[in-house]
Enzyme design. Sequence first.
Site, PDB file in Angstrom:
ATOM      1  N   HIS A 170       0.803  -1.230   0.000  1.00 18.21           N
ATOM      2  CA  HIS A 170       0.000   0.000   0.000  1.00 18.21           C
ATOM      3  C   HIS A 170       0.833   1.275   0.000  1.00 18.21           C
ATOM      4  O   HIS A 170       0.286   2.367  -0.094  1.00 18.21           O
ATOM      5  CB  HIS A 170      -0.931   0.027   1.221  1.00 18.21           C
ATOM      6  CG  HIS A 170      -0.215   0.378   2.498  1.00 18.21           C
ATOM      7  ND1 HIS A 170       0.537  -0.534   3.178  1.00 18.21           N
ATOM      8  CD2 HIS A 170      -0.118   1.535   3.178  1.00 18.21           C
ATOM      9  CE1 HIS A 170       1.048   0.039   4.253  1.00 18.21           C
ATOM     10  NE2 HIS A 170       0.682   1.302   4.279  1.00 18.21           N
TER      11      HIS A 170
HETATM   12  C1  UD1 Z   1      -2.049   5.679   6.084  1.00 22.67           C
HETATM   13  C2  UD1 Z   1      -0.721   6.103   6.739  1.00 22.67           C
HETATM   14  C3  UD1 Z   1       0.294   4.984   6.587  1.00 22.67           C
HETATM   15  C4  UD1 Z   1      -0.240   3.665   7.098  1.00 22.67           C
HETATM   16  C5  UD1 Z   1      -1.554   3.359   6.392  1.00 22.67           C
HETATM   17  C6  UD1 Z   1      -2.155   2.065   6.892  1.00 22.67           C
HETATM   18  C7  UD1 Z   1      -0.262   8.525   6.629  1.00 22.67           C
HETATM   19  C8  UD1 Z   1       0.547   9.556   5.959  1.00 22.67           C
HETATM   20  N1  UD1 Z   1      -0.177   7.275   6.087  1.00 22.67           N
HETATM   21  O1  UD1 Z   1      -1.800   5.546   4.692  1.00 22.67           O
HETATM   22  O2  UD1 Z   1       1.450   5.309   7.340  1.00 22.67           O
HETATM   23  O3  UD1 Z   1       0.691   2.641   6.829  1.00 22.67           O
HETATM   24  O4  UD1 Z   1      -2.462   4.438   6.651  1.00 22.67           O
HETATM   25  O5  UD1 Z   1      -3.278   1.753   6.183  1.00 22.67           O
HETATM   26  O6  UD1 Z   1      -0.946   8.809   7.576  1.00 22.67           O
HETATM   27  N2  UD1 Z   1      -9.229   5.094   2.038  1.00 22.67           N
HETATM   28  C9  UD1 Z   1     -10.443   4.481   1.965  1.00 22.67           C
HETATM   29  N3  UD1 Z   1     -11.030   4.097   3.140  1.00 22.67           N
HETATM   30  C10 UD1 Z   1     -10.443   4.291   4.339  1.00 22.67           C
HETATM   31  C11 UD1 Z   1      -9.198   4.919   4.377  1.00 22.67           C
HETATM   32  C12 UD1 Z   1      -8.594   5.318   3.223  1.00 22.67           C
HETATM   33  O7  UD1 Z   1     -11.007   4.277   0.896  1.00 22.67           O
HETATM   34  O8  UD1 Z   1     -11.036   3.912   5.364  1.00 22.67           O
HETATM   35  C13 UD1 Z   1      -8.591   5.531   0.792  1.00 22.67           C
HETATM   36  C14 UD1 Z   1      -8.560   7.022   0.707  1.00 22.67           C
HETATM   37  O9  UD1 Z   1      -9.625   7.495  -0.023  1.00 22.67           O
HETATM   38  C15 UD1 Z   1      -7.239   7.341   0.055  1.00 22.67           C
HETATM   39  C16 UD1 Z   1      -6.412   6.113   0.305  1.00 22.67           C
HETATM   40  O10 UD1 Z   1      -7.247   5.096   0.810  1.00 22.67           O
HETATM   41  O11 UD1 Z   1      -7.381   7.489  -1.317  1.00 22.67           O
HETATM   42  C17 UD1 Z   1      -5.289   6.407   1.235  1.00 22.67           C
HETATM   43  O12 UD1 Z   1      -5.737   6.784   2.555  1.00 22.67           O
HETATM   44  P1  UD1 Z   1      -4.844   7.747   3.474  1.00 22.67           P
HETATM   45  O13 UD1 Z   1      -5.458   7.916   4.791  1.00 22.67           O
HETATM   46  O14 UD1 Z   1      -4.502   8.974   2.702  1.00 22.67           O
HETATM   47  O15 UD1 Z   1      -3.452   7.038   3.664  1.00 22.67           O
HETATM   48  P2  UD1 Z   1      -3.006   5.509   3.646  1.00 22.67           P
HETATM   49  O16 UD1 Z   1      -2.428   5.216   2.325  1.00 22.67           O
HETATM   50  O17 UD1 Z   1      -4.089   4.607   4.151  1.00 22.67           O
END
Ligand code: UD1
Length: 363
Positions: A204
């Site tokens: 991821h």
């Molecule tokens: C975040 C953390 C990372 C951790 C990861 C675990 C930061 C900078 N990064 O990254 O360190 O390893 O979480 O998962 O804080 N999304 C969903 N549903 C959710 C959550 C996210 O669809 O419940 C999608 C969002 O729309 C986004 C993507 O996933 O496009 C990324 O989510 P984001 O919270 O930006 O960061 P992660 O990549 O999950």
Amino acid sequence: MMICSVVGARPNFMKMAPIIHEMRKRGFEQLLVHTGQHYDEKMSQVFFDELNMPAPDIYMGVGADTHARQTAKIMIGFEEFCFEKKPGLVIVAGDVNSTASVALVCSKLQIPVAHVEAGLRSFDRTMPEEINRIVTDHLSDLLFTTEVSGNENLRKEGIPEEKIYFVGNCMIDSLYKYLSRAIDQQPWSNFNLDPRHYALITLHRPSNVDDLKNLDYLIDIVNGVSNTLPLIFPVHPRTRKQLLFCKRPLAERVILCDPLPYLSFLGCMAKASFVLTDSGGIQEETTALGVPCLTMRNNTERPSTVNKGTNILVGNERQEILASVEKILSGKFKKGEKLPLWDGNAAQRVVDIIELKYTEKCL
Ligand code: UD1
């Protein structure tokens, strides 16, 4: 004095749960804030249920956004919370955006911050988590480290010794607490697989999945690995979005599924032949379980998992990955050892120190 624990994203939940339970046992007055950085049922609620966490007292619902907007939304919401509830101490965990945003708010309001999992450094500032770690550590009053490298890094950065406490790993407290329950569920059988006759993969990290060419290349490697064993691939939402645009199809023995609940993932990890990942926490969990871990990164902020545990860094090197798999399957891979203070009692030590520092104020 009221103590506030803050969680925001999936990797926070298993680190904070044992601390919340321990504080509850000791009768502390506490509140739980969820920023809502992760919001899907499968990325959040199911962890609250399985880890027996209380429902958050405040849910901020910030959701996904750019880094600046997400950080700003968390700061605005958490500042309002602080004005109203006036916490005497705030506990944050790990290195996600919620962690650093909350530490920043607290430092401006002169509210003491305790950072669980302090001091880890990848020395790679292209990772958003590395920025979050540095910011959070330098704004915290109590720094709880999981491994000795954390203490050394903090010392080198000039953090006063009296703020640093080597307590062990709260996430591993959760792992030991739930391991037998997780194995009893036999989650691998949901995929028609047998223990040790499959591998587990997670991907991821933005550096791996955001660039489609790179992802395409990684999928090719994953397909190659699946020639040796079937792979369970629980897909993070970030990766799921990118896979839609990927040209290369996944091989038949790569079993895609939604993000798994805590117990299912733990059970699958414990009985995997090996794990292929770019996660931070999984490097530690596999070391605690004695399961070989191939980390698809060029650096790690968790060096003890490589020096003493079952982890190796394989980058995106196809030959290195396939050769390591070969070694694992022929029983020639390193066995690893248990790490100091990863014993299931880290949260007790955290709360002991909080109690000592803020004794009469806590109860
Ligand atoms: C975040 C953390 C990372 C951790 C990861 C675990 C930061 C900078 N990064 O990254 O360190 O390893 O979480 O998962 O804080 N999304 C969903 N549903 C959710 C959550 C996210 O669809 O419940 C999608 C969002 O729309 C986004 C993507 O996933 O496009 C990324 O989510 P984001 O919270 O930006 O960061 P992660 O990549 O999950």
